[in-house]
Design a protein around this motif. Structure first.
Motif, PDB file in Angstrom:
ATOM      1  N   ARG A   1       0.883  -1.169   0.000  1.00 32.63           N
ATOM      2  CA  ARG A   1       0.000   0.000   0.000  1.00 32.63           C
ATOM      3  C   ARG A   1       0.917   1.215   0.000  1.00 32.63           C
ATOM      4  NH1 ARG A   1      -2.142   4.510   0.080  1.00 32.63           N
ATOM      5  NH2 ARG A   1      -3.844   5.078   1.486  1.00 32.63           N
TER       6      ARG A   1
ATOM      7  N   ASN B   1      -0.397   5.328   3.622  1.00 27.44           N
ATOM      8  CA  ASN B   1      -0.541   5.031   5.034  1.00 27.44           C
ATOM      9  C   ASN B   1      -1.802   4.220   5.354  1.00 27.44           C
ATOM     10  OD1 ASN B   1      -1.085   5.290   7.791  1.00 27.44           O
ATOM     11  ND2 ASN B   1      -0.014   7.229   7.940  1.00 27.44           N
ATOM     12  N   GLY B   2      -2.980   4.799   5.131  1.00 24.77           N
ATOM     13  CA  GLY B   2      -4.235   4.157   5.535  1.00 24.77           C
ATOM     14  C   GLY B   2      -4.446   2.814   4.843  1.00 24.77           C
TER      15      GLY B   2
ATOM     16  N   ASN C   1       4.890   9.593   4.226  1.00 24.46           N
ATOM     17  CA  ASN C   1       4.178  10.804   3.804  1.00 24.46           C
ATOM     18  C   ASN C   1       3.614  11.604   4.977  1.00 24.46           C
ATOM     19  OD1 ASN C   1       1.858   9.446   4.582  1.00 24.46           O
ATOM     20  ND2 ASN C   1       1.311   8.830   2.498  1.00 24.46           N
TER      21      ASN C   1
ATOM     22  N   ARG D   1      -9.128  10.967   7.196  1.00 25.98           N
ATOM     23  CA  ARG D   1      -9.961  10.084   6.384  1.00 25.98           C
ATOM     24  C   ARG D   1     -11.378  10.624   6.313  1.00 25.98           C
ATOM     25  NH1 ARG D   1      -6.493   8.535   4.089  1.00 25.98           N
ATOM     26  NH2 ARG D   1      -5.655   6.468   3.730  1.00 25.98           N
TER      27      ARG D   1
ATOM     28  N   HIS E   1      -7.920  15.160  -1.636  1.00 24.89           N
ATOM     29  CA  HIS E   1      -7.085  14.124  -0.996  1.00 24.89           C
ATOM     30  C   HIS E   1      -5.643  14.179  -1.527  1.00 24.89           C
ATOM     31  CE1 HIS E   1      -7.232   9.910   1.034  1.00 24.89           C
ATOM     32  NE2 HIS E   1      -6.050  10.499   1.215  1.00 24.89           N
TER      33      HIS E   1
HETATM   34  C1  MLT Z   1      -2.393   7.823   2.909  1.00 30.08           C
HETATM   35  O1  MLT Z   1      -3.136   7.206   3.668  1.00 30.08           O
HETATM   36  O2  MLT Z   1      -1.193   7.564   2.793  1.00 30.08           O
HETATM   37  C2  MLT Z   1      -2.935   8.961   2.156  1.00 30.08           C
HETATM   38  O3  MLT Z   1      -4.271   9.054   2.269  1.00 30.08           O
HETATM   39  C3  MLT Z   1      -2.411   9.150   0.785  1.00 30.08           C
HETATM   40  C4  MLT Z   1      -2.785   8.124  -0.230  1.00 30.08           C
HETATM   41  O4  MLT Z   1      -3.789   7.476  -0.128  1.00 30.08           O
HETATM   42  O5  MLT Z   1      -2.017   7.948  -1.153  1.00 30.08           O
END
Ligand code: MLT
Ligand code: NAD
Length: 530
Positions: free
Chosen positions: A71, A74-75, A98, A233, A280
């Motif tokens: 991923r 992060n989320g 990030n 979020r 976002h």
């Molecule tokens: C994240 O959770 O890293 C951010 O929302 C950025 C992304 O989704 O790329």
């Protein structure tokens, strides 16, 4: 080794793609549609996504070769982690890469709101000049309420202290020590924070508990004229409640980088000049994307090669530094585990592991996983890795007990002793240590004291303790063209059975093993691959 195959399904930085291409076959299909992804996923060992793709049961059922989902960000709320864990698929993210960018966008929204930035910009570019309508507030001397004092929350706290803000925070899952470290006042309840803060910013993950955390009731508790920011979020804040708060004048400004639906280009909230929105883009900076791209590429490479992945979210949290320290122990445990089923056929019932001496504070969870991975790999019908090792052990009815012993054992500064009890209640014992040179060593097996740095290919020979056997083994090794790197002989007492452990350059063939077994005083000869 065959190169792994990776699908990059969402945009990551070019440097990360180049890094992957050095070691893997890479297909770059940014913005792949769901149907194509489902049809093609069986081809890949690695998949890289951001937040647009859902990694759920439907996809994982088809992902029969998948080892890791990276991923890039992060989320991980778009990933069904328990389903992935059951299948041994590693889920790794880039939690630190990030954070600064995300922190800075939250702060940008605070400033934008308190100084009417976007409206003033639009106004002037629209051919108007005016100042009174843009009356703002200083942040100086105001109280900032941070919900969630994790990585990003703490970065925001440090920076906003420098602007002279009083910072308070609500985060029930962290220790008081963290509030002190960031010089932040701890609030025991969300209500306390809501009542005191002039600006509220949220930095929690999206979980069942945090969805809708800020709704009508919470907004009612806030100060009149409160300013609110969400760069964490969507859905953490109820947008209908924000709308009402803005309409009534209770809320002075709202800044949102994340939204209830994404993507989205329209919302009732857009009617307000005191609402700033960004699509976002918290992590959309050159720096964050370079960090994220390189970090996720390296993790996916590690995952496909079967190495440990520092930011795997379905593994016990382990940082890169800790991993460097732990690596010799992890490798040793895996090798110790691999020995049992190559020397014994009885199914394992219990494994008792004791950690002695300097190991009192290490992460033993990862060490037991490594042992179980090694133990079950030679007999595993399904793929076993650090992620699913404990689940498979449970499914196989293997009980695991671990204990930390503060004292030193046998003068070793660190020692790991393992006792395996099998179906017939027979015991099989092993012990290993990591030397000052950071080399893992086998120091005891079935009561034989040895001192062996295990290599990939080994030969174990059990013999009667009588003169001449070493010479006979030497002769067979020579005639069978087996190149020996090291050889150790151990016995419990004079005249009892002895054990020879040889590190050899290649796998010892079945035919060669039979030759050893024809020697009168040799009882057992086993080839070992670690
Ligand atoms: C994240 O959770 O890293 C951010 O929302 C950025 C992304 O989704 O790329
Ligand atoms: P983190 O895990 O380091 O910190 C989250 C904190 O929230 C933890 O300290 C946790 O204890 C706390 N928390 C959890 N539940 C809580 C609750 N009910 N009440 C109060 N606190 C609670 O995460 P992070 O790296 O700081 O990321 C924070 C958020 O930012 C995440 O949602 C992440 O997805 C998001 N994010 C957004 C962007 C973006 O582009 N806008 C970029 C990166 C991260």
């Amino acid at each position: 080794m065959k190169r792994g195959k990776v699908l990059i399904a969402e945009r990551i930085d070019e440097a990360g793609i180049e890094l992957l291409k050095k070691e893997m076959d890479v297909d770059v299909c940014f913005d792949i549609c769901r149907e194509d992804l489902l049809n093609r996923i069986h081809e890949y060992q690695g998949l890289i996504i951001r937040s647009d793709n859902k990694i759920n049961k439907e996809l994982l059922d088809k992902a029969v070769n998948l080892k890791i989902v990276g991923r890039a960000g992060n989320g991980v709320d778009n990933i069904d982690i328990p389903e992935a864990t059951k299948r041994g698929v590693i889920i790794a993210n880039t939690p630190d890469s990030n954070s600064i960018s995300a922190c800075e966008i939250a702060i940008a929204h605070m400033f934008a709101g308190s100084r009417n930035f976007t409206y003033a910009d639009e106004y002037l570019k629209g051919g108007n000049w005016g100042r009174e309508i843009f009356m703002g507030n200083e942040l100086y001397n105001k109280t900032l309420g941070i919900i969630g004092l994790g990585r990003i929350g703490a970065l925001v706290a440090t920076r906003m202290k420098a602007f002279g803000m009083k910072v308070i925070a609500y985060d029930p899952y962290i220790l008081g020590e963290r509030y002190k470290r960031y010089n932040v006042e701890k609030k025991e309840t969300l209500e306390e924070l809501l009542k005191e803060a002039d600006i509220i910013t949220i930095h929690t993950p999206r979980t069942k508990e945090t969805i809708g955390m800020i709704g009508h009731e919470e907004i009612d508790m806030m100060k009149d004229g409160v300013r609110i920011v969400n760069a964490a979020r969507g859905k953490l804040m109820n947008e209908a409640a924000l709308y009402e708060g803005l309409k009534s004048g209770k809320i002075k400004s709202v800044g949102l980088d994340v939204h209830e639906q994404e993507p989205r280009t329209d919302s009732p909230l857009y009617e307000f000049k005191n609402v700033t929105v960004t699509p976002h883009i918290g992590a959309t900076t050159v720096e964050a994307q370079q960090n994220v791209g390189m970090t996720i590429a390296q993790q996916v490479i590690n995952g496909i090669k079967g190495e440990l992945v520092p930011n795997a979210v379905n593994l016990p949290g382990i940082t890169r530094e800790e991993l460097r320290e732990m690596k010799p122990y992890i490798e040793l445990m895996e090798k110790l585990g691999k020995l049992y089923y190559q020397l014994n056929t009885q199914p394992v019932k219990y494994v008792d592991i004791s950690y002695w001496g300097d190991l009192v504070s290490v992460d033993i969870d990862i060490l037991q996983r490594s042992f179980i991975k090694g133990l079950l790999e030679p007999v595993g019908k399904e793929k076993i890795n650090y992620i699913n090792a404990m689940i498979i052990a449970e499914q196989n009815g293997i009980g695991i007990r671990q204990e930390r012993m503060t004292e030193y054992n046998n003068n070793y500064s660190n020692l790991i002793t393992v006792k395996i009890t099998n179906n017939k209640n027979e015991k099989f014992t092993l012990a290993g240590t990591v030397s000052n040179k950071k080399e893992g060593k086998l120091v005891e097996i079935q009561g034989y004291e040895v001192d062996v740095k295990p290599s990939r290919y080994m030969l174990f020979v059990q013999n009667r303790d009588v003169p001449g056997v070493i010479g006979q083994v030497g002769t067979i090794v020579g005639t069978e063209n087996i190149n020996v790197a090291t050889m150790q002989v151990g016995r419990k007492a004079k005249g009892e059975l002895a054990l020879m452990i040889l590190n050899v350059d290649d796998e010892v063939s079945k035919e060669s093993l039979e030759k050893f077994k024809t020697v009168e005083n040799i009882l057992e000869a086993n080839t070992i691959i670690l």
